[in-house]
Design an enzyme around this catalytic site. Sequence first.
Site, PDB file in Angstrom:
ATOM      1  N   THR A  18       0.824  -1.205   0.000  1.00  0.00           N
ATOM      2  CA  THR A  18       0.000   0.000   0.000  1.00  0.00           C
ATOM      3  C   THR A  18       0.861   1.258   0.000  1.00  0.00           C
ATOM      4  O   THR A  18       0.457   2.300  -0.531  1.00  0.00           O
ATOM      5  CB  THR A  18      -0.922  -0.019   1.244  1.00  0.00           C
ATOM      6  OG1 THR A  18      -1.787  -1.139   1.110  1.00  0.00           O
ATOM      7  CG2 THR A  18      -1.740   1.239   1.388  1.00  0.00           C
ATOM      8  N   SER A  64       1.357  -7.459  -0.676  1.00  0.00           N
ATOM      9  CA  SER A  64       2.053  -8.476   0.127  1.00  0.00           C
ATOM     10  C   SER A  64       1.159  -9.635   0.540  1.00  0.00           C
ATOM     11  O   SER A  64       1.658 -10.633   1.048  1.00  0.00           O
ATOM     12  CB  SER A  64       2.726  -7.849   1.342  1.00  0.00           C
ATOM     13  OG  SER A  64       1.833  -7.646   2.403  1.00  0.00           O
ATOM     14  N   THR A  97       1.719  -4.306   4.382  1.00  0.00           N
ATOM     15  CA  THR A  97       1.573  -4.626   5.806  1.00  0.00           C
ATOM     16  C   THR A  97       1.099  -6.061   6.048  1.00  0.00           C
ATOM     17  O   THR A  97       1.331  -6.610   7.119  1.00  0.00           O
ATOM     18  CB  THR A  97       0.538  -3.683   6.469  1.00  0.00           C
ATOM     19  OG1 THR A  97      -0.705  -3.815   5.774  1.00  0.00           O
ATOM     20  CG2 THR A  97       0.998  -2.241   6.463  1.00  0.00           C
ATOM     21  N   ASP A  98       0.415  -6.650   5.038  1.00  0.00           N
ATOM     22  CA  ASP A  98      -0.283  -7.911   5.300  1.00  0.00           C
ATOM     23  C   ASP A  98       0.637  -9.055   5.730  1.00  0.00           C
ATOM     24  O   ASP A  98       0.290  -9.825   6.619  1.00  0.00           O
ATOM     25  CB  ASP A  98      -1.090  -8.338   4.058  1.00  0.00           C
ATOM     26  CG  ASP A  98      -2.308  -7.447   3.837  1.00  0.00           C
ATOM     27  OD1 ASP A  98      -2.700  -6.736   4.784  1.00  0.00           O
ATOM     28  OD2 ASP A  98      -2.860  -7.451   2.723  1.00  0.00           O
TER      29      ASP A  98
HETATM   30  N1  LIG Z   1      -1.495  -1.880   4.010  1.00  0.00           N
HETATM   31  C1  LIG Z   1      -1.027  -2.747   3.114  1.00  0.00           C
HETATM   32  O1  LIG Z   1       0.123  -2.667   2.720  1.00  0.00           O
HETATM   33  C2  LIG Z   1      -1.941  -3.840   2.668  1.00  0.00           C
HETATM   34  C3  LIG Z   1      -1.644  -4.439   1.316  1.00  0.00           C
HETATM   35  N2  LIG Z   1      -2.673  -5.381   0.977  1.00  0.00           N
HETATM   36  C4  LIG Z   1      -0.317  -5.188   1.290  1.00  0.00           C
HETATM   37  O2  LIG Z   1      -0.033  -5.917   2.208  1.00  0.00           O
HETATM   38  O3  LIG Z   1       0.424  -5.079   0.333  1.00  0.00           O
END
Ligand SMILES: NC(=O)C[C@H](N)C(=O)O
Length: 315
Positions: A18, A64, A97-98
């Site tokens: 993200t 991710s 973050t995932d």
């Molecule tokens: N906040 C994020 O980065 C979520 C995103 N779906 C990822 O993990 O790439």
Amino acid sequence: MSQTNRADLVVILGTGGTIAGTAQDAADNVGYQAAQLGVAELVQAIPPLGRRRLETEQVAQLDSKDMDFATWQKLAVRVAAHLARPEVAGIVITHGTDTLEETAYFLHRVLAPSKPLVLTAAMRPATALQTDGPQNLLDAVNVALDPQAHGVLVVFAGAVHSAAQVRKIHSYRVDAFASVDGARLAVVEEGAVRWLGALEAGQPPFGLSLVSAAAANWPRVEVLLNYAGADGAMVDALVNSGVNGLVVAGTGNGSLSLKLDAALRAAQARGVAVLRSTRCDAGPVTESADALPSAGALSPVKARVELLLRLMAAG
Ligand SMILES: NC(=O)C[C@H](N)C(=O)O
């Protein structure tokens, strides 16, 4: 030391997430596409980073949630190559973050670097009214250059966490990470790092050669849960499909229903490696002589990384 020999270079490796995401509408914090902007663009958007000696490299460009073994392998190889350069003070990885905590734990157990290797991310896309990515990336670079920093760290929302303790604890909030089984290692305040604790000495790393071979043989390790009415059907199906390892997230202190416990013991007897973790958000699973092996304080997903590496090391 001359200017050119000083270790003051930070290499920023981009993998997507993200933090590199964009939305059509600046007010849309969730309807965005992750992994759209290159890491060099992210750096250019942060004027104070112009005062730092930086290099960028795009290692991957993915959300991710889709992190995979090939990307982990490539990332470990690039991280090790940059860490070996004397002019490199530290490395920053921009990530989603995932699965950030899985990648952090993977790099920690494979490399356990003495230089700082800092992962960061964002909960809001780069186009959001209040994007958190630029501040997180600036903080991460400052931590990578801090003389006390070492090992694999996660910098997020002004806090510094260790790879072993960090977990994503919120699905939406900007303050989405915590050191759940210990204290934050440090906080970042206006670019200054204030240390609150020290990184615990970990186990010796597995080493890059384990995962860098072209034909690295990644075993299949799956995660299961205990819950009301859990039986052994999932275990049996996975064993019959050739799984190599199973992590079970037990209830409480790693407890398992009688049927699930029996199925896992039968799997172990057939050569499947088993580790018992907990579905609780924090706390260890204590070791017990007559229970299946404990994953200690590792969360189920980190226990899976640990078991993957142990199985690879065992050949
Ligand atoms: N906040 C994020 O980065 C979520 C995103 N779906 C990822 O993990 O790439």
